[in-house]
Design a protein around this motif. Structure first.
Motif, mmCIF file in Angstrom:
data_model
loop_
_atom_site.group_PDB
_atom_site.id
_atom_site.type_symbol
_atom_site.label_atom_id
_atom_site.label_comp_id
_atom_site.label_asym_id
_atom_site.label_seq_id
_atom_site.Cartn_x
_atom_site.Cartn_y
_atom_site.Cartn_z
ATOM 1 N N LEU A 1 0.826 -1.193 0.000
ATOM 2 C CA LEU A 1 0.000 0.000 0.000
ATOM 3 C C LEU A 1 0.867 1.252 0.000
ATOM 4 O O LEU A 1 0.593 2.212 -0.722
ATOM 5 N N MET A 2 1.933 1.252 0.792
ATOM 6 C CA MET A 2 2.832 2.393 0.851
ATOM 7 C C MET A 2 3.470 2.651 -0.510
ATOM 8 O O MET A 2 3.528 3.795 -0.979
ATOM 9 N N MET A 3 3.939 1.596 -1.152
ATOM 10 C CA MET A 3 4.579 1.759 -2.453
ATOM 11 C C MET A 3 3.575 2.254 -3.493
ATOM 12 O O MET A 3 3.900 3.093 -4.335
ATOM 13 N N THR A 4 2.360 1.771 -3.437
ATOM 14 C CA THR A 4 1.335 2.209 -4.379
ATOM 15 C C THR A 4 0.997 3.675 -4.169
ATOM 16 O O THR A 4 0.865 4.438 -5.129
ATOM 17 N N ILE A 5 0.887 4.094 -2.913
ATOM 18 C CA ILE A 5 0.584 5.492 -2.619
ATOM 19 C C ILE A 5 1.712 6.395 -3.098
ATOM 20 O O ILE A 5 1.479 7.450 -3.692
ATOM 21 N N LEU A 6 2.958 5.978 -2.844
ATOM 22 C CA LEU A 6 4.090 6.785 -3.301
ATOM 23 C C LEU A 6 4.127 6.877 -4.819
ATOM 24 O O LEU A 6 4.448 7.924 -5.380
ATOM 25 N N LYS A 7 3.800 5.789 -5.488
ATOM 26 C CA LYS A 7 3.797 5.786 -6.949
ATOM 27 C C LYS A 7 2.704 6.703 -7.482
ATOM 28 O O LYS A 7 2.909 7.432 -8.456
ATOM 29 N N ASN A 8 1.557 6.692 -6.835
ATOM 30 C CA ASN A 8 0.433 7.501 -7.303
ATOM 31 C C ASN A 8 0.592 8.971 -6.943
ATOM 32 O O ASN A 8 -0.047 9.822 -7.552
ATOM 33 N N ASN A 9 1.409 9.296 -5.950
ATOM 34 C CA ASN A 9 1.575 10.678 -5.527
ATOM 35 C C ASN A 9 2.575 11.453 -6.371
ATOM 36 O O ASN A 9 2.768 12.641 -6.146
ATOM 37 N N LYS A 10 3.219 10.792 -7.303
ATOM 38 C CA LYS A 10 4.177 11.501 -8.145
ATOM 39 C C LYS A 10 3.421 12.501 -9.003
ATOM 40 O O LYS A 10 2.411 12.200 -9.615
#
Length: 97
Positions: free
Chosen positions: A18-27
């Motif tokens: 979930l953390m990695m997905t959020i970081l990817k989407n926040n770019k």
């Protein structure tokens, strides 16, 4: 079965995924500060001039000024703490238990 949002992190815990997905989407593309200032400036006739060059002498002057300010602030803080602690000790000395 791979889902639409597969990111290759199946072996990690759900929190890490979930953390990695959020970081990817926040770019997102960041707006340049100079463009933002130019966009929101009230007068269009004024020009923003930034001089990013500074001499070593000016850097040393700034460094000395900041160090003097820090020493002055430290002296004030130490004076305040010492006066406060001495007054507390003095007050405790006269209190009868």
């Amino acid at each position: 079965m791979r889902t639409k949002n597969f990111n290759g992190l199946q072996s990690l815990s759900s929190h890490a995924t979930l953390m990695m997905t959020i970081l990817k989407n926040n770019k997102r593309n960041r707006i340049n500060v100079l463009k933002k200032i130019g966009k929101y400036s009230k007068s269009s006739s004024s020009k923003l001039v930034l001089n990013k060059t500074i001499t070593k002498e000016n850097l040393l002057k700034i460094k000395d000024k900041i160090q003097k300010q820090n020493r002055k602030n430290l002296a004030y803080q130490l004076t305040f703490v010492s006066v406060f602690s001495l007054s507390v000790l003095f007050a405790i000395g006269f209190v009868k238990f």
